[in-house]
Design a protein around this motif. Structure first.
Motif, PDB file in Angstrom:
ATOM      1  N   ILE A   8       0.767  -1.645  -0.099  1.00 32.16           N
ATOM      2  CA  ILE A   8       0.268   0.694   0.165  1.00 32.16           C
ATOM      3  C   ILE A   8       0.553   1.536  -0.075  1.00 32.16           C
ATOM      4  CG2 ILE A   8      -1.314   1.409   1.392  1.00 32.16           C
ATOM      5  CD1 ILE A   8      -2.858  -1.356   2.082  1.00 32.16           C
ATOM      6  N   ILE A   9       0.531   2.354  -1.140  1.00 33.45           N
ATOM      7  CA  ILE A   9       1.511   3.526  -1.280  1.00 33.45           C
ATOM      8  C   ILE A   9      -0.062   4.210  -0.533  1.00 33.45           C
ATOM      9  CG2 ILE A   9       2.475   4.640  -2.529  1.00 33.45           C
ATOM     10  CD1 ILE A   9       3.414   2.608  -4.581  1.00 33.45           C
ATOM     11  N   ILE A  10       0.575   4.616   0.556  1.00 35.77           N
ATOM     12  CA  ILE A  10      -0.309   6.510   1.106  1.00 35.77           C
ATOM     13  C   ILE A  10       0.238   7.379   0.198  1.00 35.77           C
ATOM     14  CG2 ILE A  10      -0.391   7.332   2.813  1.00 35.77           C
ATOM     15  CD1 ILE A  10       0.219   4.929   4.930  1.00 35.77           C
ATOM     16  N   GLY A  11      -0.306   7.968  -1.067  1.00 35.59           N
ATOM     17  CA  GLY A  11       0.088   9.334  -1.738  1.00 35.59           C
ATOM     18  C   GLY A  11      -0.001   8.918  -2.617  1.00 35.59           C
ATOM     19  N   ALA A  12      -0.684   9.935  -3.667  1.00 37.03           N
ATOM     20  CA  ALA A  12      -0.183   9.676  -5.224  1.00 37.03           C
ATOM     21  C   ALA A  12      -0.272  10.915  -5.663  1.00 37.03           C
ATOM     22  CB  ALA A  12      -2.074   9.203  -5.577  1.00 37.03           C
ATOM     23  N   GLY A  13       1.462  11.596  -5.517  1.00 40.66           N
ATOM     24  CA  GLY A  13       2.082  12.373  -5.642  1.00 40.66           C
ATOM     25  C   GLY A  13       3.213  11.923  -6.958  1.00 40.66           C
ATOM     26  N   ILE A  14       3.985  12.449  -7.140  1.00 49.00           N
ATOM     27  CA  ILE A  14       5.123  12.518  -7.956  1.00 49.00           C
ATOM     28  C   ILE A  14       5.486  11.121  -6.995  1.00 49.00           C
ATOM     29  CG2 ILE A  14       6.490  13.677  -6.956  1.00 49.00           C
ATOM     30  CD1 ILE A  14       6.869  12.100 -10.335  1.00 49.00           C
ATOM     31  N   GLN A  15       6.238  11.206  -6.231  1.00 55.39           N
ATOM     32  CA  GLN A  15       7.024  10.284  -5.640  1.00 55.39           C
ATOM     33  C   GLN A  15       5.884   9.040  -5.242  1.00 55.39           C
ATOM     34  OE1 GLN A  15       9.683   9.798  -5.050  1.00 55.39           O
ATOM     35  NE2 GLN A  15      10.114  12.104  -4.867  1.00 55.39           N
ATOM     36  N   GLY A  16       4.629   8.050  -5.266  1.00 52.43           N
ATOM     37  CA  GLY A  16       3.314   7.561  -4.647  1.00 52.43           C
ATOM     38  C   GLY A  16       3.589   6.935  -6.603  1.00 52.43           C
ATOM     39  N   ALA A  17       3.237   7.525  -6.858  1.00 56.49           N
ATOM     40  CA  ALA A  17       3.314   7.133  -8.639  1.00 56.49           C
ATOM     41  C   ALA A  17       3.727   6.349  -8.772  1.00 56.49           C
ATOM     42  CB  ALA A  17       2.542   8.447  -8.951  1.00 56.49           C
ATOM     43  N   SER A  18       5.582   7.393  -9.126  1.00 53.97           N
ATOM     44  CA  SER A  18       6.402   6.729  -9.800  1.00 53.97           C
ATOM     45  C   SER A  18       6.937   4.918  -8.677  1.00 53.97           C
ATOM     46  CB  SER A  18       7.973   7.329  -8.662  1.00 53.97           C
ATOM     47  OG  SER A  18       9.243   7.248  -9.717  1.00 53.97           O
ATOM     48  N   LEU A  19       6.806   5.127  -7.317  1.00 51.73           N
ATOM     49  CA  LEU A  19       7.091   3.954  -6.514  1.00 51.73           C
ATOM     50  C   LEU A  19       6.053   2.999  -7.610  1.00 51.73           C
ATOM     51  CD1 LEU A  19       8.350   2.503  -4.313  1.00 51.73           C
ATOM     52  CD2 LEU A  19       7.068   2.858  -2.570  1.00 51.73           C
ATOM     53  N   ALA A  20       4.694   3.266  -7.543  1.00 46.60           N
ATOM     54  CA  ALA A  20       3.703   1.990  -8.122  1.00 46.60           C
ATOM     55  C   ALA A  20       3.948   1.606  -9.125  1.00 46.60           C
ATOM     56  CB  ALA A  20       2.336   3.098  -8.002  1.00 46.60           C
ATOM     57  N   PRO A 343      12.071   9.326 -10.664  1.00 52.42           N
ATOM     58  CA  PRO A 343      11.598   8.482 -11.635  1.00 52.42           C
ATOM     59  C   PRO A 343      13.117   7.983 -11.328  1.00 52.42           C
ATOM     60  CG  PRO A 343      11.589  10.405 -13.028  1.00 52.42           C
ATOM     61  CD  PRO A 343      11.354  11.008 -11.397  1.00 52.42           C
ATOM     62  N   ALA A 344      14.123   8.392 -10.254  1.00 51.18           N
ATOM     63  CA  ALA A 344      14.826   7.473  -9.576  1.00 51.18           C
ATOM     64  C   ALA A 344      15.157   6.771  -8.790  1.00 51.18           C
ATOM     65  CB  ALA A 344      16.248   7.458 -10.384  1.00 51.18           C
ATOM     66  N   ILE A 345      14.420   7.883  -8.307  1.00 49.20           N
ATOM     67  CA  ILE A 345      13.901   7.325  -6.390  1.00 49.20           C
ATOM     68  C   ILE A 345      12.757   6.360  -6.910  1.00 49.20           C
ATOM     69  CG2 ILE A 345      12.963   8.239  -4.679  1.00 49.20           C
ATOM     70  CD1 ILE A 345      14.022  11.033  -4.968  1.00 49.20           C
ATOM     71  N   GLY A 346      11.449   6.159  -7.225  1.00 51.96           N
ATOM     72  CA  GLY A 346      10.793   5.367  -7.133  1.00 51.96           C
ATOM     73  C   GLY A 346      11.337   4.327  -7.896  1.00 51.96           C
ATOM     74  N   ASP A 347      12.313   3.993  -8.665  1.00 50.86           N
ATOM     75  CA  ASP A 347      13.172   3.157  -9.236  1.00 50.86           C
ATOM     76  C   ASP A 347      13.398   2.229  -8.356  1.00 50.86           C
ATOM     77  OD1 ASP A 347      14.450   0.749 -11.286  1.00 50.86           O
ATOM     78  OD2 ASP A 347      15.844   2.078 -11.393  1.00 50.86           O
ATOM     79  N   SER A 348      14.665   3.220  -7.820  1.00 48.75           N
ATOM     80  CA  SER A 348      15.804   2.558  -6.763  1.00 48.75           C
ATOM     81  C   SER A 348      14.847   2.500  -5.301  1.00 48.75           C
ATOM     82  CB  SER A 348      16.957   3.584  -6.029  1.00 48.75           C
ATOM     83  OG  SER A 348      17.427   3.575  -6.880  1.00 48.75           O
ATOM     84  N   LEU A 349      14.241   2.405  -5.093  1.00 48.64           N
ATOM     85  CA  LEU A 349      13.108   1.989  -3.909  1.00 48.64           C
ATOM     86  C   LEU A 349      12.185   0.605  -3.886  1.00 48.64           C
ATOM     87  CD1 LEU A 349      12.393   2.559  -0.397  1.00 48.64           C
ATOM     88  CD2 LEU A 349      10.489   4.626  -1.514  1.00 48.64           C
ATOM     89  N   ALA A 350      11.471   0.812  -5.286  1.00 48.13           N
ATOM     90  CA  ALA A 350      10.609  -0.823  -5.854  1.00 48.13           C
ATOM     91  C   ALA A 350      12.322  -2.181  -5.870  1.00 48.13           C
ATOM     92  CB  ALA A 350      10.755  -0.588  -7.069  1.00 48.13           C
ATOM     93  N   HIS A 351      13.265  -2.114  -6.438  1.00 46.69           N
ATOM     94  CA  HIS A 351      14.689  -2.478  -5.565  1.00 46.69           C
ATOM     95  C   HIS A 351      15.243  -3.272  -4.252  1.00 46.69           C
ATOM     96  CE1 HIS A 351      18.489  -2.911  -8.161  1.00 46.69           C
ATOM     97  NE2 HIS A 351      18.101  -4.569  -7.352  1.00 46.69           N
TER      98      HIS A 351
END
Ligand SMILES: Cc1cc2nc3c(=O)[nH]c(=O)nc-3n(C[C@H](O)[C@H](O)[C@H](O)COP(=O)(O)OP(=O)(O)OC[C@H]3O[C@@H](n4cnc5c(N)ncnc54)[C@H](O)[C@@H]3O)c2cc1C
Length: 388
Positions: A8-20, A343-351
Motif C-alpha cells: 500500500i502506498i499512501i499518497g499519489a504525488g510524484i513519489q507515490g506514482a513513481s514507486l507504484a 523517477p530514479a528514486i521510485g526505481d531504487s526504492l522498488a528495488h
C-alpha cells in the motif's frame, strides 16, 4: 474481509506514482491510496524544474538517472511528461564560485553534461541579463522543465496498466500492525491489508508516520510561485536559479515566465492549509528580484500566483527507507526539490522493497537514523541552505 494488496502506498504525488510504476515493473501489484486526487499535494503545485545541479553527489546521480526518463518519457514510461528542453543556468554569489566549480567538476565525473561559462556566454543564453564581466555560471544544455501533473498521471497510468490500483478520495486514518509488523491500513473507505505500507504523504508525512508511533522530522514548507506575462519582445528564455538574488525562473509555454523565491518560505504551517493564493507582499518581492537580474521584466504583467506545500527535513534532504515496524517505509521530506529525482528514486526504492537493503545502496544516505545520530547530510561543496 479486507481487500489485500502486495503493498500500500499512501499518497499519489510524484513519489507515490513513481514507486507504484516501478513496483509493477518488478511484478508487484500495489494499491495507491490518495485522500484527494492524483497530484493534489506539492506535485500539482510544483515548478517542475528538471536540472542536475546539486551540491550532493547522491542527489546529482539521482537527477541524472531521472533525466534519462524525461528525455525519453514516451518510450520509458508512456504518455507525456511535458518535458521542455530550454537549458538551465546556475548563478551564484562571488563567495560561492569555488563551490560552483567543484560541484560542476563532481557532476561531470557523474557524467552530467554541464560546464562553467563566462559572462559573455551567459548574456548570449539569457539576453538582457545583468551580470558582471568577471562572473561565471554553470550551464546545463539538456535541462528544462516538465509538467508535474502530466508526469504523475502517466506514471500512474503505466502502473495501472500493469495491475496497480488507485483509490482517490480515500484518506488513510490508521496503520494496523501485529507482532511488530504492518498488516494494513484503516481508511475513510474501510480497511485494506498489505505486508508493506509506504508513507509517501508529502507535507502530511509526519502525521502518517505518527500512525505507527514514529516521530519523523518532517515539517511543512510553504512556497509561493507567480506567473508573469512577458512583453512581446522578450522571447522564451533559458531556466535559471540565481542564488545571489535568491530566486529562480523558467518559461511556461510561449508567453509566460514562472518566478519564485529562494528565501522567506514559511515553515511549520498546517499541511491542510489552503494553497490557492500567494502570501501578501510576495508578488512585489518577486518582481523586485527578477528586475534586478532582468530589467526588461519591469514591463511584464502579473498573470497569476499560487502557493504549494512540501515536507521539509532539517538538512533539506529526503528520508527514504525502512523505519518503525517491519514492512513500514518512508519516502518523504523532499524539501522542495523532489520532482526531478522521482523517477530514479521510485526505481531504487522498488528495488530495495522487492530485493532487500543489500540490493541497492544509492538511497542509504537518506536513512531516518541520521537525525538521531547527528549525521545530517551536507553537500561535498555545500552552498548555503537552499531555502533560507
Ligand atoms: C511550489 C513548489 C514548487 C516546487 N518546484 C520544484 C521544482 O521546480 N523541481 C523539483 O524537483 N521539485 C520542486 N518542488 C518539490 C516537489 O514538487 C516535491 O518534492 C514533490 O512533488 C513531492 O512529491 P510527493 O509525492 O512526496 O508529495 P505530494 O505531491 O505532496 O503527494 C503526497 C500526497 O499524499 C496525499 N496524502 C496525504 N496524507 C494522506 C492520507 N492520510 N491518506 C491518503 N493520502 C494522503 C496528499 O493528498 C498528496 O496528494 C516544488 C514544490 C512546491 C510546493
Amino acid at each position: 474481509m479486507a481487500e489485500t494488496a502486495d503493498a500500500i502506498i499512501i499518497g499519489a504525488g510524484i513519489q507515490g506514482a513513481s514507486l507504484a510504476f516501478h513496483l509493477t515493473e518488478r511484478g508487484m501489484q500495489p494499491l495507491v491510496l490518495e485522500r484527494a486526487t492524483v497530484a493534489a499535494g506539492a506535485t500539482g503545485r510544483s515548478s517542475g524544474m528538471v536540472r542536475m545541479h546539486y551540491d550532493l553527489e547522491a542527489e546529482a546521480r539521482l537527477a541524472w538517472r531521472s533525466y534519462a526518463y524525461f528525455r525519453d518519457w514516451g518510450h520509458r514510461v508512456g504518455g507525456d511528461s511535458g518535458f521542455t528542453n530550454v537549458g538551465f543556468l546556475q548563478m551564484v554569489p562571488r563567495h560561492e564560485v569555488e563551490p560552483l566549480r567543484q560541484n560542476v567538476a563532481m557532476q561531470q565525473r557523474v557524467g552530467i553534461i554541464t560546464s562553467i561559462i563566462g559572462a559573455d556566454e551567459v548574456r548570449r543564453l539569457l539576453p538582457g541579463v545583468v551580470i558582471d564581466d568577471d562572473q561565471v555560471a554553470a550551464y546545463e544544455p539538456l535541462s528544462g522543465y516538465a509538467d508535474p501533473t502530466q508526469t504523475t498521471g502517466s506514471l500512474m497510468a503505466g502502473a495501472s496498466a500493469r495491475g496497480a490500483r488507485l483509490m482517490q478520495g480515500c484518506a488513510v486514518t490508521g496503520v494496523r500492525t501485529a507482532g511488530g509488523r504492518v498488516v494494513g491500513v484503516e481508511t475513510s473507505r474501510g480497511a485494506f491489508d498489505a505486508p508493506i505500507v509506504v508513507d509517501a504523504a508529502g507535507a502530511w508525512a509526519a502525521r502518517v508516520a505518527g500512525m505507527v508511533g514514529l516521530d519523523v522530522p518532517v515539517n511543512v514548507w510553504r512556497h509561493d510561485v507567480a506567473y508573469v506575462r512577458r512583453p512581446l519582445d522578450i522571447p522564451r528564455h533559458i531556466a535559471f536559479i540565481d542564488f545571489q538574488n535568491a530566486f529562480y525562473c523558467r518559461p511556461e509555454g510561449e508567453s509566460l515566465t514562472l518566478v519564485a523565491l529562494e528565501d522567506g518560505n514559511p515553515l511549520q504551517g498546517d499541511p491542510d492549509a489552503p494553497v490557492d493564493s500567494a502570501a501578501i507582499g510576495f508578488i512585489e518581492r518577486a518582481a523586485e528580484r527578477i528586475v534586478q537580474r532582468l530589467p526588461d521584466f519591469a514591463r511584464a504583467g502579473l498573470h497569476s500566483a499560487h502557493s504549494g506545500q512540501d515536507g521539509i527535513t532539517p538538512d533539506q534532504r529526503p528520508i527514504i527507507g525502512p523505519a518503525g515496524p517491519d514492512g513500514f517505509w518512508l519516502c518523504c521530506g523532499f524539501s522542495g526539490t523532489g520532482f526531478k529525482t522521482a523517477p530514479a528514486i521510485g526505481d531504487s526504492l522498488a528495488h530495495l522493497i522487492t530485493d532487500g537493503p543489500s540490493a541497492n545502496t544509492d538511497l542509504a544516505i537518506f536513512r531516518l537514523s541520521r537525525f538521531a545520530t547527528g549525521e545530517l547530510i551536507r553537500g561535498e561543496h555545500a552552498y548555503a541552505d537552499i531555502w533560507r
